[in-house]
Design an enzyme around this catalytic site. Sequence first.
Site, PDB file in Angstrom:
ATOM      1  N   HIS A  41     -12.006  15.450  10.984  1.00 51.70           N
ATOM      2  CA  HIS A  41     -12.840  16.837  11.125  1.00 51.70           C
ATOM      3  C   HIS A  41     -11.698  17.690  12.092  1.00 51.70           C
ATOM      4  CE1 HIS A  41     -17.041  15.185  10.141  1.00 51.70           C
ATOM      5  NE2 HIS A  41     -16.074  15.425   9.054  1.00 51.70           N
ATOM      6  N   CYS A  51       0.325  37.826  12.519  1.00 48.93           N
ATOM      7  CA  CYS A  51      -0.378  38.934  11.961  1.00 48.93           C
ATOM      8  C   CYS A  51      -1.318  39.457  12.549  1.00 48.93           C
ATOM      9  CB  CYS A  51      -1.002  38.095  10.496  1.00 48.93           C
ATOM     10  SG  CYS A  51      -2.411  37.316  10.870  1.00 48.93           S
TER      11      CYS A  51
HETATM   12  P1  OAD Z   1     -23.983  13.152  15.357  1.00 50.55           P
HETATM   13  O1  OAD Z   1     -24.294  13.870  16.591  1.00 50.55           O
HETATM   14  O2  OAD Z   1     -24.805  13.357  14.288  1.00 50.55           O
HETATM   15  O3  OAD Z   1     -24.395  11.504  15.790  1.00 50.55           O
HETATM   16  C1  OAD Z   1     -24.142  10.955  16.858  1.00 50.55           C
HETATM   17  C2  OAD Z   1     -24.710   9.347  16.748  1.00 50.55           C
HETATM   18  O4  OAD Z   1     -24.239   8.616  17.942  1.00 50.55           O
HETATM   19  C3  OAD Z   1     -26.327   9.160  16.759  1.00 50.55           C
HETATM   20  O5  OAD Z   1     -26.409   8.383  15.804  1.00 50.55           O
HETATM   21  C4  OAD Z   1     -26.617   8.781  17.830  1.00 50.55           C
HETATM   22  O6  OAD Z   1     -27.651   7.835  17.818  1.00 50.55           O
HETATM   23  C5  OAD Z   1     -25.219   7.809  18.292  1.00 50.55           C
HETATM   24  N1  OAD Z   1     -25.090   7.622  19.790  1.00 50.55           N
HETATM   25  C6  OAD Z   1     -25.470   8.569  20.890  1.00 50.55           C
HETATM   26  N2  OAD Z   1     -25.056   8.052  21.979  1.00 50.55           N
HETATM   27  C7  OAD Z   1     -24.395   6.754  21.720  1.00 50.55           C
HETATM   28  C8  OAD Z   1     -23.630   5.962  22.575  1.00 50.55           C
HETATM   29  N3  OAD Z   1     -23.587   5.687  23.777  1.00 50.55           N
HETATM   30  N4  OAD Z   1     -22.895   4.924  21.681  1.00 50.55           N
HETATM   31  C9  OAD Z   1     -22.992   4.863  20.379  1.00 50.55           C
HETATM   32  N5  OAD Z   1     -23.985   5.725  19.368  1.00 50.55           N
HETATM   33  C10 OAD Z   1     -24.366   6.675  20.111  1.00 50.55           C
HETATM   34  O7  OAD Z   1     -22.625  12.987  15.581  1.00 50.55           O
HETATM   35  P2  OAD Z   1     -21.538  12.711  14.424  1.00 50.55           P
HETATM   36  O8  OAD Z   1     -22.322  11.677  13.368  1.00 50.55           O
HETATM   37  O9  OAD Z   1     -20.143  12.396  14.863  1.00 50.55           O
HETATM   38  O10 OAD Z   1     -18.787  17.627  12.038  1.00 50.55           O
HETATM   39  O11 OAD Z   1     -21.483  14.028  13.518  1.00 50.55           O
HETATM   40  C11 OAD Z   1     -20.798  13.749  12.125  1.00 50.55           C
HETATM   41  C12 OAD Z   1     -20.334  15.294  12.306  1.00 50.55           C
HETATM   42  O12 OAD Z   1     -21.373  16.264  12.099  1.00 50.55           O
HETATM   43  C13 OAD Z   1     -19.639  15.924  13.448  1.00 50.55           C
HETATM   44  O13 OAD Z   1     -18.067  15.507  12.968  1.00 50.55           O
HETATM   45  C14 OAD Z   1     -19.719  17.243  13.266  1.00 50.55           C
HETATM   46  C15 OAD Z   1     -21.094  17.124  13.315  1.00 50.55           C
HETATM   47  O14 OAD Z   1     -21.946  18.430  12.741  1.00 50.55           O
HETATM   48  C16 OAD Z   1     -18.424  18.781  12.072  1.00 50.55           C
HETATM   49  O15 OAD Z   1     -18.381  19.803  12.844  1.00 50.55           O
HETATM   50  C17 OAD Z   1     -17.962  19.067  10.547  1.00 50.55           C
END
Ligand code: OAD
Length: 258
Positions: A120, A159
């Site tokens: 990303h 630009c």
């Molecule tokens: P999310 O915010 O969707 O999910 C975070 C996850 O981390 C959740 O399942 C939590 O339960 C878990 N979590 C929280 N604290 C934790 C810890 N200490 N140890 C382990 N797990 C923990 O984030 P992403 O899955 O990264 O995309 O989101 C994916 C994408 O959606 C991101 O890259 C971004 C977002 O919108 C873009 O910006 C395109």
Amino acid sequence: MLNFDSSLIERLRSAQRVVVLTGAGTSSESGIPTFRDVLTGLWENFDAQQLATLDAFDADPELVWGWYEWRRALVLQCQPNPAHQAIAAMQNRVPDLRVVTQNVDDLHERAGNQGVVHLHGSLHDPRCRDCATPYTFPAGVPDEPSGGRRLTPPPCSQCAGPVRPGVVWFGESLPTDNWLQAQHLATSCDVLFSVGTSSLVYPAANLPYMAKDAGACVVQVNPQPTDLGPVLDYDLQGNAGQVLPTLVRAVWPDAQHA
Ligand code: OAD
């Protein structure tokens, strides 16, 4: 006290190729909010996904640039946490371990991981919105108020178009080479870890399914259940900063840095 199945420990000791797919939860113990955390300050009436589109940037560049500068300042003030350090320690033990991350911070690199595949993009690689010329930030940590602020994006040196964050937004394609590499890694590994990701955002969320179909063992580290449940061989429920260092010590008892 965390106990791990002895079959997982054996599997990791003998693994030749491991992929660690990470999401925002991996960085949350460094103090960086996940995408689904409630926001505060100037951002309290938004969720992160509303700010992560080209349409949002075009409609209100100061709001979106300010949000990403706030996030970048936060990241620069934060340090890798024990989860990042444990993943770096694993890279020293496994013959071929690669991190594939959805995170736009550089905390894996700062923890010592090499060859990180960014799906990303990065907060640290902005470019012109119109002509894609890279923009170099001034050195140092931006002086951001803790609640954030609106900020005018700098103009492109070529630009004069507005500079935009170097992240992949909703509706945009993943960088082709990185996505191809991630698929190759996922379909040729022995073990795939899914760490700190909600597994809601595609195509990244497909990688564990691809790994499973190709015969890999799939391990999740997350305090909350996710939709990945049916493909998991091991579901390690807990915070990555606690689970991963404990796992590394269980697999490699002489590990130094986990
Ligand atoms: P999310 O915010 O969707 O999910 C975070 C996850 O981390 C959740 O399942 C939590 O339960 C878990 N979590 C929280 N604290 C934790 C810890 N200490 N140890 C382990 N797990 C923990 O984030 P992403 O899955 O990264 O995309 O989101 C994916 C994408 O959606 C991101 O890259 C971004 C977002 O919108 C873009 O910006 C395109």
